[in-house]
Design an enzyme around this catalytic site. Structure first.
Site, PDB file in Angstrom:
ATOM      1  N   HIS A 161       0.746  -1.272  -0.050  1.00 34.20           N
ATOM      2  CA  HIS A 161       0.045  -0.127   0.021  1.00 34.20           C
ATOM      3  C   HIS A 161       0.806   1.194  -0.110  1.00 34.20           C
ATOM      4  O   HIS A 161       0.460   2.343  -0.214  1.00 34.20           O
ATOM      5  CB  HIS A 161      -0.974  -0.117   1.163  1.00 34.20           C
ATOM      6  CG  HIS A 161      -1.838  -1.025   1.066  1.00 34.20           C
ATOM      7  ND1 HIS A 161      -2.981  -1.321  -0.046  1.00 34.20           N
ATOM      8  CD2 HIS A 161      -2.197  -2.153   2.072  1.00 34.20           C
ATOM      9  CE1 HIS A 161      -3.590  -2.161   0.420  1.00 34.20           C
ATOM     10  NE2 HIS A 161      -3.292  -2.836   1.600  1.00 34.20           N
ATOM     11  N   HIS A 199      -6.167  -7.267  -0.561  1.00 35.31           N
ATOM     12  CA  HIS A 199      -6.256  -5.791  -0.688  1.00 35.31           C
ATOM     13  C   HIS A 199      -5.517  -5.329  -2.171  1.00 35.31           C
ATOM     14  O   HIS A 199      -4.454  -5.811  -2.239  1.00 35.31           O
ATOM     15  CB  HIS A 199      -5.672  -5.054   0.281  1.00 35.31           C
ATOM     16  CG  HIS A 199      -6.662  -5.151   1.457  1.00 35.31           C
ATOM     17  ND1 HIS A 199      -5.867  -6.159   2.662  1.00 35.31           N
ATOM     18  CD2 HIS A 199      -7.630  -4.776   2.222  1.00 35.31           C
ATOM     19  CE1 HIS A 199      -6.876  -6.410   3.537  1.00 35.31           C
ATOM     20  NE2 HIS A 199      -7.724  -5.580   3.517  1.00 35.31           N
TER      21      HIS A 199
END
Ligand code: Q9C
Ligand code: ZN
Length: 345
Positions: A161, A199
């Site tokens: 991320h 994710h």
């Protein structure tokens, strides 16, 4: 196959994270790394410490210098303000804000460089995230010198991320991106990154979005319903020279092996078409049916299938650990994937 691991990766121990309106014990905890390590050891894989890197050149190839300086000093600044515990942001840039004006005061910097409140900066964060980046880079070193065909970088905290200058989603430095850039700087000319964390790997996507020498392929929960929410759609295909070198497979909550494996086949086909010389696998096992923050339904047998499909690409492969929060299962699930790659180098 060798595993790279540094015990420094246990130092980052967030007290709490902000989750569903409350401060709860952090899901991204040191026990994750210990459990994966125990399972890897039980599986008989060799484990070694990362090389030490004298400088930060490998980090600076991916991240903004001011961002690195911020991560290194943020917790000390937090304490210097007379505050206790872990540093968390509370204010973020408005849409369209100036990217060239870095606030001077710490609360401004925390907002400027972050994207959520689930990613505290603790006393141990810098040493831990630096150790994770070095772990991934050491794995890349073994791969590009031809010493190993497959290497497992047991990284904590995760990295996918984190972008060039934003941390979040439990990630600070982007381990897989730093390793990918290192591979590119040391002989690899076409690299595919396959991200199978639950994710979307928004940071990795952004870092390589305009690059034609790096294919980013990601299978993940639809950002319409899941973190990181603002990237990961199937019409994000790259920009400029990188057009066509980004591919996303968003899947609905509740996805099990049947439709997951179809997306995996399609992603692997894209990788074969790209004809890379090296593969970086961002391996999150938060696609597990038992994961406490996710909603896919893979089991141990499915992870064996996932490993086998990716191993069939038959590429020199660096496997970088990303997420996975079902403490009782992550070791078995990681080893189920690694098992497909084991065998003579
Ligand atoms: N708790 C990785 O798996 N969730 N990161 C924030 C409120 C963050 C997951 C929503 C999930 C990040 C590497
Ligand atoms: Zn994840």
């Amino acid at each position: 196959m060798r595993t790279i691991y540094s015990p420094d990766q246990l130092l980052h121990a967030p007290r709490t994270e902000f989750h569903r309106g409350e401060l709860v014990p952090g899901f991204e905890c040191p026990q994750r790394a210990e459990n994966v390590l125990t399972a890897v050891r039980a599986a008989g894989l060799a484990i070694e410490a990362p090389a030490s890197f004298d400088d930060e050149q490998h980090l600076l190839r991916v991240h903004q210098p001011e961002f690195i300086e911020f991560l290194r000093t943020a917790h000390d600044q937090w304490l210097a303000l007379g505050r206790d515990g872990d540093a968390l942001p509370a204010t973020w840039p408005v849409r369209g804000a100036r990217p060239d004006r870095i606030p001077v005061e710490l609360d401004g910097k925390l907002g400027f460089f972050s994207c959520d409140m689930a990613t505290p900066i603790t006393a141990g964060t810098w040493r831990t995230t630096r150790a994770a980046a070095d772990t991934a880079t050491s794995g890349a070193q073994l791969l590009c010198t031809g010493v190993e065909k497959t290497v497992f970088a047991l990284c904590r905290p995760p990295g996918h991320h984190a972008s060039r200058n934003v941390y979040g989603g439990y990630c600070y430095l982007n381990n897989a991106a730093i390793a990918t850039q290192y591979l590119g700087d040391h002989g690899a000319s076409r690299i595919a990154i396959l991200d199978v964390d639950y994710h979307h790997g928004n940071g990795t996507q952004q870092i390589f979005y305009d690059r034609s020498d790096v294919l980013f392929a990601s299978i993940h929960a639809d950002p319409a319903t899941d973190y990181p929410y603002f990237l990961g759609h199937d019409d994000e295909t790259g920009i400029g020279e990188g057009t066509g070198c980004n591919v996303n497979f968003p899947l609905p909550r509740g996805t099990g092996w049947q439709s997951y494996s179809e997306a995996l086949d399609a992603a692997c086909q894209r990788i074969e078409d790209f004809a890379p010389d090296t593969l970086v696998l961002s391996l999150g096992v938060d696609t597990s049916e038992n994961d406490p923050i996710s909603a896919f339904r893979l089991n141990t047998e499915d992870y064996r299938g996932l490993g086998q499909r990716i191993a069939r690409l038959d590429l020199p492969t660096l496997i970088v650990l990303e997420g996975g929060y079902a403490l009782d299962d992550i070791g078995a699930h990681v080893v189920a994937v690694l098992g497909a790659f084991s065998g003579p180098g």
